[in-house]
Design a protein around this motif. Sequence first.
Motif, PDB file in Angstrom:
ATOM      1  N   LEU A 181       0.833  -1.191   0.000  1.00 29.78           N
ATOM      2  CA  LEU A 181       0.000   0.000   0.000  1.00 29.78           C
ATOM      3  C   LEU A 181       0.875   1.251   0.000  1.00 29.78           C
ATOM      4  CD1 LEU A 181      -2.710   1.560   0.438  1.00 29.78           C
ATOM      5  CD2 LEU A 181      -2.377   1.200   2.897  1.00 29.78           C
ATOM      6  N   VAL A 182       0.656   2.117  -0.988  1.00 28.51           N
ATOM      7  CA  VAL A 182       1.264   3.454  -0.997  1.00 28.51           C
ATOM      8  C   VAL A 182       0.150   4.430  -1.368  1.00 28.51           C
ATOM      9  CG1 VAL A 182       2.990   5.010  -1.947  1.00 28.51           C
ATOM     10  CG2 VAL A 182       3.535   2.570  -1.678  1.00 28.51           C
ATOM     11  N   ARG A 183      -0.297   5.199  -0.401  1.00 28.04           N
ATOM     12  CA  ARG A 183      -1.411   6.117  -0.655  1.00 28.04           C
ATOM     13  C   ARG A 183      -0.959   7.290  -1.526  1.00 28.04           C
ATOM     14  NH1 ARG A 183      -2.949   4.278   4.725  1.00 28.04           N
ATOM     15  NH2 ARG A 183      -5.003   3.320   4.525  1.00 28.04           N
ATOM     16  N   HIS A 184      -1.928   8.046  -2.041  1.00 27.42           N
ATOM     17  CA  HIS A 184      -1.628   9.202  -2.875  1.00 27.42           C
ATOM     18  C   HIS A 184      -0.920  10.290  -2.078  1.00 27.42           C
ATOM     19  CE1 HIS A 184      -3.612   7.577  -6.235  1.00 27.42           C
ATOM     20  NE2 HIS A 184      -4.845   7.931  -5.960  1.00 27.42           N
ATOM     21  N   GLY A 185      -0.164  11.109  -2.795  1.00 20.91           N
ATOM     22  CA  GLY A 185       0.428  12.299  -2.212  1.00 20.91           C
ATOM     23  C   GLY A 185      -0.306  13.526  -2.707  1.00 20.91           C
ATOM     24  N   THR A 186       0.335  14.672  -2.546  1.00 21.67           N
ATOM     25  CA  THR A 186      -0.265  15.906  -3.039  1.00 21.67           C
ATOM     26  C   THR A 186       0.813  16.839  -3.564  1.00 21.67           C
ATOM     27  OG1 THR A 186      -1.729  17.760  -2.488  1.00 21.67           O
ATOM     28  CG2 THR A 186      -0.187  17.072  -0.793  1.00 21.67           C
ATOM     29  N   ASP A 187       0.442  17.625  -4.547  1.00 19.29           N
ATOM     30  CA  ASP A 187       1.330  18.641  -5.110  1.00 19.29           C
ATOM     31  C   ASP A 187       1.210  19.889  -4.218  1.00 19.29           C
ATOM     32  OD1 ASP A 187       2.843  20.293  -6.685  1.00 19.29           O
ATOM     33  OD2 ASP A 187       1.683  20.002  -8.516  1.00 19.29           O
ATOM     34  N   PHE A 188       1.797  19.804  -3.033  1.00 23.87           N
ATOM     35  CA  PHE A 188       1.583  20.810  -1.998  1.00 23.87           C
ATOM     36  C   PHE A 188       1.993  22.203  -2.452  1.00 23.87           C
ATOM     37  CE2 PHE A 188       2.844  23.349   1.652  1.00 23.87           C
ATOM     38  CZ  PHE A 188       1.744  23.219   2.490  1.00 23.87           C
ATOM     39  N   SER A 189       3.168  22.318  -3.036  1.00 26.96           N
ATOM     40  CA  SER A 189       3.681  23.640  -3.400  1.00 26.96           C
ATOM     41  C   SER A 189       2.787  24.323  -4.434  1.00 26.96           C
ATOM     42  CB  SER A 189       5.112  23.537  -3.925  1.00 26.96           C
ATOM     43  OG  SER A 189       5.162  22.737  -5.099  1.00 26.96           O
ATOM     44  N   HIS A 190       2.074  23.540  -5.222  1.00 30.00           N
ATOM     45  CA  HIS A 190       1.163  24.107  -6.217  1.00 30.00           C
ATOM     46  C   HIS A 190      -0.125  24.604  -5.553  1.00 30.00           C
ATOM     47  CE1 HIS A 190      -0.758  24.826 -10.052  1.00 30.00           C
ATOM     48  NE2 HIS A 190      -1.710  23.941  -9.794  1.00 30.00           N
ATOM     49  N   PHE A 191      -0.766  23.732  -4.784  1.00 24.78           N
ATOM     50  CA  PHE A 191      -2.088  24.073  -4.260  1.00 24.78           C
ATOM     51  C   PHE A 191      -2.035  25.039  -3.078  1.00 24.78           C
ATOM     52  CE2 PHE A 191      -3.197  20.446  -6.858  1.00 24.78           C
ATOM     53  CZ  PHE A 191      -4.386  20.882  -7.422  1.00 24.78           C
ATOM     54  N   VAL A 192      -0.934  25.067  -2.355  1.00 26.45           N
ATOM     55  CA  VAL A 192      -0.843  26.001  -1.229  1.00 26.45           C
ATOM     56  C   VAL A 192      -0.837  27.454  -1.708  1.00 26.45           C
ATOM     57  CG1 VAL A 192       1.681  26.233  -1.002  1.00 26.45           C
ATOM     58  CG2 VAL A 192       0.230  26.240   1.056  1.00 26.45           C
ATOM     59  N   LYS A 193      -0.662  27.665  -3.014  1.00 26.51           N
ATOM     60  CA  LYS A 193      -0.753  29.024  -3.564  1.00 26.51           C
ATOM     61  C   LYS A 193      -2.117  29.649  -3.299  1.00 26.51           C
ATOM     62  CE  LYS A 193       2.416  27.952  -7.398  1.00 26.51           C
ATOM     63  NZ  LYS A 193       2.472  27.681  -8.851  1.00 26.51           N
ATOM     64  N   ALA A 194      -3.126  28.821  -3.041  1.00 22.09           N
ATOM     65  CA  ALA A 194      -4.459  29.344  -2.702  1.00 22.09           C
ATOM     66  C   ALA A 194      -4.420  30.189  -1.434  1.00 22.09           C
ATOM     67  CB  ALA A 194      -5.452  28.199  -2.536  1.00 22.09           C
ATOM     68  N   CYS A 195      -3.401  29.988  -0.606  1.00 19.94           N
ATOM     69  CA  CYS A 195      -3.272  30.722   0.650  1.00 19.94           C
ATOM     70  C   CYS A 195      -2.433  31.991   0.510  1.00 19.94           C
ATOM     71  CB  CYS A 195      -2.641  29.822   1.717  1.00 19.94           C
ATOM     72  SG  CYS A 195      -3.543  28.300   2.050  1.00 19.94           S
ATOM     73  N   GLU A 196      -1.880  32.219  -0.685  1.00 16.91           N
ATOM     74  CA  GLU A 196      -0.948  33.327  -0.866  1.00 16.91           C
ATOM     75  C   GLU A 196      -1.676  34.576  -1.365  1.00 16.91           C
ATOM     76  OE1 GLU A 196       2.032  31.831  -3.494  1.00 16.91           O
ATOM     77  OE2 GLU A 196       2.763  30.339  -2.046  1.00 16.91           O
ATOM     78  N   PRO A 197      -1.368  35.742  -0.797  1.00 13.86           N
ATOM     79  CA  PRO A 197      -2.017  36.994  -1.212  1.00 13.86           C
ATOM     80  C   PRO A 197      -1.835  37.313  -2.690  1.00 13.86           C
ATOM     81  CG  PRO A 197      -0.817  37.294   0.850  1.00 13.86           C
ATOM     82  CD  PRO A 197      -0.447  35.931   0.342  1.00 13.86           C
ATOM     83  N   ALA A 198      -0.718  36.899  -3.269  1.00 12.49           N
ATOM     84  CA  ALA A 198      -0.430  37.253  -4.659  1.00 12.49           C
ATOM     85  C   ALA A 198      -1.246  36.441  -5.664  1.00 12.49           C
ATOM     86  CB  ALA A 198       1.057  37.057  -4.945  1.00 12.49           C
ATOM     87  N   THR A 199      -1.843  35.340  -5.239  1.00 16.54           N
ATOM     88  CA  THR A 199      -2.613  34.496  -6.162  1.00 16.54           C
ATOM     89  C   THR A 199      -3.904  35.196  -6.564  1.00 16.54           C
ATOM     90  OG1 THR A 199      -1.700  32.464  -5.213  1.00 16.54           O
ATOM     91  CG2 THR A 199      -3.765  32.262  -6.439  1.00 16.54           C
ATOM     92  N   VAL A 200      -4.143  35.270  -7.855  1.00 14.08           N
ATOM     93  CA  VAL A 200      -5.303  35.985  -8.400  1.00 14.08           C
ATOM     94  C   VAL A 200      -6.495  35.038  -8.530  1.00 14.08           C
ATOM     95  CG1 VAL A 200      -6.194  37.262 -10.393  1.00 14.08           C
ATOM     96  CG2 VAL A 200      -3.820  37.599  -9.643  1.00 14.08           C
ATOM     97  N   ILE A 201      -7.646  35.485  -8.076  1.00 11.10           N
ATOM     98  CA  ILE A 201      -8.886  34.725  -8.239  1.00 11.10           C
ATOM     99  C   ILE A 201      -9.445  35.009  -9.631  1.00 11.10           C
ATOM    100  CG2 ILE A 201     -11.256  34.422  -7.437  1.00 11.10           C
ATOM    101  CD1 ILE A 201     -10.303  35.195  -4.643  1.00 11.10           C
ATOM    102  N   PRO A 202      -9.689  33.975 -10.460  1.00  7.13           N
ATOM    103  CA  PRO A 202     -10.205  34.208 -11.816  1.00  7.13           C
ATOM    104  C   PRO A 202     -11.533  34.959 -11.814  1.00  7.13           C
ATOM    105  CG  PRO A 202      -9.376  31.964 -11.590  1.00  7.13           C
ATOM    106  CD  PRO A 202      -9.397  32.555 -10.212  1.00  7.13           C
ATOM    107  N   ALA A 203     -11.741  35.744 -12.846  1.00  8.36           N
ATOM    108  CA  ALA A 203     -12.900  36.639 -12.909  1.00  8.36           C
ATOM    109  C   ALA A 203     -14.229  35.896 -12.880  1.00  8.36           C
ATOM    110  CB  ALA A 203     -12.815  37.501 -14.169  1.00  8.36           C
ATOM    111  N   ASP A 204     -14.300  34.700 -13.505  1.00 10.52           N
ATOM    112  CA  ASP A 204     -15.600  34.024 -13.609  1.00 10.52           C
ATOM    113  C   ASP A 204     -16.094  33.466 -12.286  1.00 10.52           C
ATOM    114  OD1 ASP A 204     -13.659  32.051 -13.565  1.00 10.52           O
ATOM    115  OD2 ASP A 204     -14.551  30.832 -15.154  1.00 10.52           O
ATOM    116  N   ILE A 205     -15.222  33.375 -11.298  1.00  9.07           N
ATOM    117  CA  ILE A 205     -15.670  32.939  -9.973  1.00  9.07           C
ATOM    118  C   ILE A 205     -15.645  34.098  -8.980  1.00  9.07           C
ATOM    119  CG2 ILE A 205     -13.403  32.138  -9.146  1.00  9.07           C
ATOM    120  CD1 ILE A 205     -14.854  29.778  -7.824  1.00  9.07           C
TER     121      ILE A 205
END
Length: 400
Positions: free
Chosen positions: A199-223
């Motif tokens: 058994l080897v469970r899934h990992g995560t692309d942490f450095s990519h998704f943690v950008k959601a917590c960063e002030p510089a990340t832009v929220i797309p206009a349609d949402i």
Amino acid sequence: MRRSDELDLARRALRGRDLVVFSNDWDGDPLSKVHIMRILSRENRILWVNSIGNRAPKANAHDVKRIFDKLGRFTEGVREVEPNLHVLSPLAIPFYGSELVRGANRRLLRLQVLRAMKKLGFDKPISWSFLPASAPVSGTLGEEFVIYHCVDEFSAFSDTNGRHIAELEERLLKRADLCITSAERLRENKARVNPRTVLVRHGTDFSHFVKACEPATVIPADIARLPKPIIGFFGLVADWVDQEALIATARAHPEGSVVIIGKTTPDCDDSALRAEPNIHMLGRKPYADLPGYSKAFDVALMPFKVSELTLNANPLKVREYLASGLPVVSTDLPEVRKVGLCKIAKDTEDFVRKVDECLADKPGPSRERAERIFSESWDARVDEIRHHVGAALMADGKSL
């Protein structure tokens, strides 16, 4: 030899190798297989063989387009998409119920893979299969070692011939020198056929998704312009998605928005979702943009129906939501429970209640929440894989 030396030797055994990988098509959003092979390609050469399918095509626009796309990629031959990572798009006849066709596929696919191996100078590779459909070929390429990496209960998909896929998988399991699974229930099931199953469970692309917590990340206009709170889901809308839970959540929050990011599979009717005025189906978005969309979410949803398919699943999106720092509400699945960081709902009414609890307690991305999943990176998971493969190679006297 000390235990630490044995572990180091096992890990080093999966370096400088040639790997022939049977998997989903390379193009598209990165699945678990892509993350794993990108890391392994740093120290190994990889021939990635695009999907030969788990089901027969249907006479619809989606499958016809897919056939023409495959024909186009086939004419490109072997292409290097990243350093050390080469992609082959083979031709195959996806009618697995016929033994005659299986034989023709085996000869056709084997010939194409051997030709690509010769072009790349591969010799005695490790074959690494993520799909039962490779069973007719795995073990016939002069491999040194055969791995079956099972991330789903493929025979439980509604659009496949379950019996024939199960037969192919059993053949592959019996041939494999090692079986790696991504969920405990899968490990238990596959170990009945191949005792060398881990058994080897899934990992995560942490450095990519943690950008959601960063002030510089832009929220797309349609949402960004949608009414809050925003309760979101990203992934395929398929027959395993609990549409009732999504609709109930939307109706419980008419002031807000339920956002669905992803395409709908051809065999899934999403008309009930589209009929709700505050359910917004934004379609598939580039992987690079997902942190921006996650930043707009107040709560993330994992609404899967409980079935044999999902009980064996380890949903990658859960770890991606968590790496985005989001509170997560999920239906009751074993692998989500084991993560231990989500609110688990026992039915539709409870699902809505758990969403309300999240909205009342620190909704939206939180770096502190994201850090709880930091240790479950793909690099850490690949290190586990190196250990298991290296130990098996050593046990077979093939580690040098």
